[in-house]
Design a protein around this motif. Structure first.
Motif, PDB file in Angstrom:
ATOM      1  N   SER A   1      14.218  -7.536   4.474  1.00 26.34           N
ATOM      2  CA  SER A   1      13.996  -8.151   3.166  1.00 26.34           C
ATOM      3  C   SER A   1      14.755  -7.361   2.107  1.00 26.34           C
ATOM      4  N   GLY A   2      14.384  -7.576   0.860  1.00 28.04           N
ATOM      5  CA  GLY A   2      14.927  -6.786  -0.233  1.00 28.04           C
ATOM      6  C   GLY A   2      16.376  -7.082  -0.539  1.00 28.04           C
ATOM      7  N   ILE A   3      17.122  -6.020  -0.849  1.00 31.01           N
ATOM      8  CA  ILE A   3      18.492  -6.179  -1.311  1.00 31.01           C
ATOM      9  C   ILE A   3      19.385  -6.800  -0.243  1.00 31.01           C
ATOM     10  N   HIS A   4      19.140  -6.500   1.021  1.00 29.57           N
ATOM     11  CA  HIS A   4      19.977  -7.088   2.067  1.00 29.57           C
ATOM     12  C   HIS A   4      19.699  -8.577   2.255  1.00 29.57           C
ATOM     13  N   LEU A   5      18.476  -9.017   2.011  1.00 33.98           N
ATOM     14  CA  LEU A   5      18.203 -10.452   2.031  1.00 33.98           C
ATOM     15  C   LEU A   5      18.976 -11.137   0.908  1.00 33.98           C
ATOM     16  N   SER A   6      18.977 -10.552  -0.261  1.00 34.13           N
ATOM     17  CA  SER A   6      19.748 -11.103  -1.378  1.00 34.13           C
ATOM     18  C   SER A   6      21.239 -11.116  -1.054  1.00 34.13           C
ATOM     19  N   PHE A   7      21.711 -10.062  -0.407  1.00 33.74           N
ATOM     20  CA  PHE A   7      23.120  -9.985  -0.012  1.00 33.74           C
ATOM     21  C   PHE A   7      23.442 -11.071   1.017  1.00 33.74           C
ATOM     22  N   ALA A   8      22.549 -11.286   1.976  1.00 30.82           N
ATOM     23  CA  ALA A   8      22.754 -12.335   2.983  1.00 30.82           C
ATOM     24  C   ALA A   8      22.838 -13.703   2.318  1.00 30.82           C
ATOM     25  N   LYS A   9      21.947 -13.963   1.368  1.00 28.25           N
ATOM     26  CA  LYS A   9      21.979 -15.237   0.638  1.00 28.25           C
ATOM     27  C   LYS A   9      23.320 -15.406  -0.073  1.00 28.25           C
ATOM     28  N   LEU A  10      23.764 -14.371  -0.737  1.00 28.42           N
ATOM     29  CA  LEU A  10      25.033 -14.416  -1.459  1.00 28.42           C
ATOM     30  C   LEU A  10      26.195 -14.688  -0.500  1.00 28.42           C
TER      31      LEU A  10
ATOM     32  N   ASN B   1      29.483 -16.499   7.476  1.00 35.74           N
ATOM     33  CA  ASN B   1      28.466 -16.474   8.521  1.00 35.74           C
ATOM     34  C   ASN B   1      27.741 -15.137   8.454  1.00 35.74           C
ATOM     35  N   VAL B   2      26.455 -15.153   8.787  1.00 29.07           N
ATOM     36  CA  VAL B   2      25.642 -13.937   8.718  1.00 29.07           C
ATOM     37  C   VAL B   2      24.821 -13.816   9.995  1.00 29.07           C
ATOM     38  N   LEU B   3      24.864 -12.655  10.616  1.00 32.95           N
ATOM     39  CA  LEU B   3      23.973 -12.334  11.721  1.00 32.95           C
ATOM     40  C   LEU B   3      22.960 -11.317  11.201  1.00 32.95           C
ATOM     41  N   ILE B   4      21.683 -11.675  11.307  1.00 37.61           N
ATOM     42  CA  ILE B   4      20.611 -10.766  10.913  1.00 37.61           C
ATOM     43  C   ILE B   4      20.092 -10.115  12.185  1.00 37.61           C
ATOM     44  N   ALA B   5      20.088  -8.800  12.226  1.00 40.74           N
ATOM     45  CA  ALA B   5      19.627  -8.056  13.400  1.00 40.74           C
ATOM     46  C   ALA B   5      18.453  -7.184  13.000  1.00 40.74           C
ATOM     47  N   ASP B   6      17.293  -7.454  13.588  1.00 46.10           N
ATOM     48  CA  ASP B   6      16.102  -6.672  13.296  1.00 46.10           C
ATOM     49  C   ASP B   6      15.058  -6.983  14.358  1.00 46.10           C
TER      50      ASP B   6
ATOM     51  N   GLN C   1      13.351 -15.981   7.496  1.00 51.57           N
ATOM     52  CA  GLN C   1      13.261 -17.136   8.387  1.00 51.57           C
ATOM     53  C   GLN C   1      13.663 -18.415   7.654  1.00 51.57           C
ATOM     54  N   VAL C   2      13.242 -18.533   6.390  1.00 48.85           N
ATOM     55  CA  VAL C   2      13.625 -19.691   5.574  1.00 48.85           C
ATOM     56  C   VAL C   2      15.146 -19.764   5.462  1.00 48.85           C
ATOM     57  N   LEU C   3      15.783 -18.629   5.195  1.00 50.39           N
ATOM     58  CA  LEU C   3      17.245 -18.581   5.083  1.00 50.39           C
ATOM     59  C   LEU C   3      17.897 -18.974   6.409  1.00 50.39           C
ATOM     60  N   ALA C   4      17.392 -18.436   7.515  1.00 48.21           N
ATOM     61  CA  ALA C   4      17.957 -18.747   8.831  1.00 48.21           C
ATOM     62  C   ALA C   4      17.781 -20.231   9.165  1.00 48.21           C
ATOM     63  N   ASP C   5      16.622 -20.784   8.873  1.00 48.43           N
ATOM     64  CA  ASP C   5      16.377 -22.202   9.145  1.00 48.43           C
ATOM     65  C   ASP C   5      17.283 -23.092   8.306  1.00 48.43           C
ATOM     66  N   LYS C   6      17.445 -22.745   7.043  1.00 50.87           N
ATOM     67  CA  LYS C   6      18.266 -23.544   6.124  1.00 50.87           C
ATOM     68  C   LYS C   6      19.735 -23.549   6.541  1.00 50.87           C
TER      69      LYS C   6
ATOM     70  N   PRO D   1      29.094 -25.006   8.081  1.00 47.50           N
ATOM     71  CA  PRO D   1      30.262 -24.117   8.024  1.00 47.50           C
ATOM     72  C   PRO D   1      29.901 -22.642   7.839  1.00 47.50           C
ATOM     73  N   ALA D   2      28.777 -22.359   7.193  1.00 49.94           N
ATOM     74  CA  ALA D   2      28.307 -20.976   7.031  1.00 49.94           C
ATOM     75  C   ALA D   2      26.912 -20.917   7.638  1.00 49.94           C
ATOM     76  N   ARG D   3      26.783 -20.148   8.717  1.00 51.62           N
ATOM     77  CA  ARG D   3      25.522 -20.119   9.456  1.00 51.62           C
ATOM     78  C   ARG D   3      24.858 -18.755   9.376  1.00 51.62           C
TER      79      ARG D   3
END
Length: 101
Positions: free
Chosen positions: A6-15, A22-27, A35-40, A45-47
């Motif tokens: 969460s936090g700043i990296h979630l904001s960075f992923a959204k940006l 494309n963004v891979l979240i590893a945790d 999860q909302v971001l991943a589902d959306k 073209p950007a996953r």
């Protein structure tokens, strides 16, 4: 690729994803807001892809890179946000040492 919950990296992923990356979240797990971001952004073209990863385990970190390359073809940027770092020593180990805080 980002390692965070969460936090700043979630904001960075959204940006990143809003700007066509494309963004891979590893945790270990996704928090509800991630999860909302991943589902959306599960297609298009950007996953956003989630890879369950224990960032203190070298094997899982290596797998994270393999998944990113398989999903996206190449890796342009890695943003570790888990706050864990320990240089490799002479004697290889499959785990980081626990921080003595």
């Amino acid at each position: 690729m980002l390692t965070f919950r969460s936090g700043i990296h979630l904001s960075f992923a959204k940006l990143l994803v809003e700007n066509g990356c494309n963004v891979l979240i590893a945790d270990l797990a996704l928090r509800p807001e991630a999860q909302v971001l991943a589902d959306k952004h599960s297609s298009g073209p950007a996953r956003v892809v989630f890879q369950q990863t224990n960032v203190v385990d070298w094997v899982q970190l290596e797998r994270m890179f393999e998944v990113a390359e398989k999903e996206f073809g190449e890796i342009d940027i890695v943003c570790p946000g888990a706050g864990v770092y320990e240089p490799v020593r002479e004697q290889q180990s499959n785990r980081y040492r626990a921080a003595q805080v």
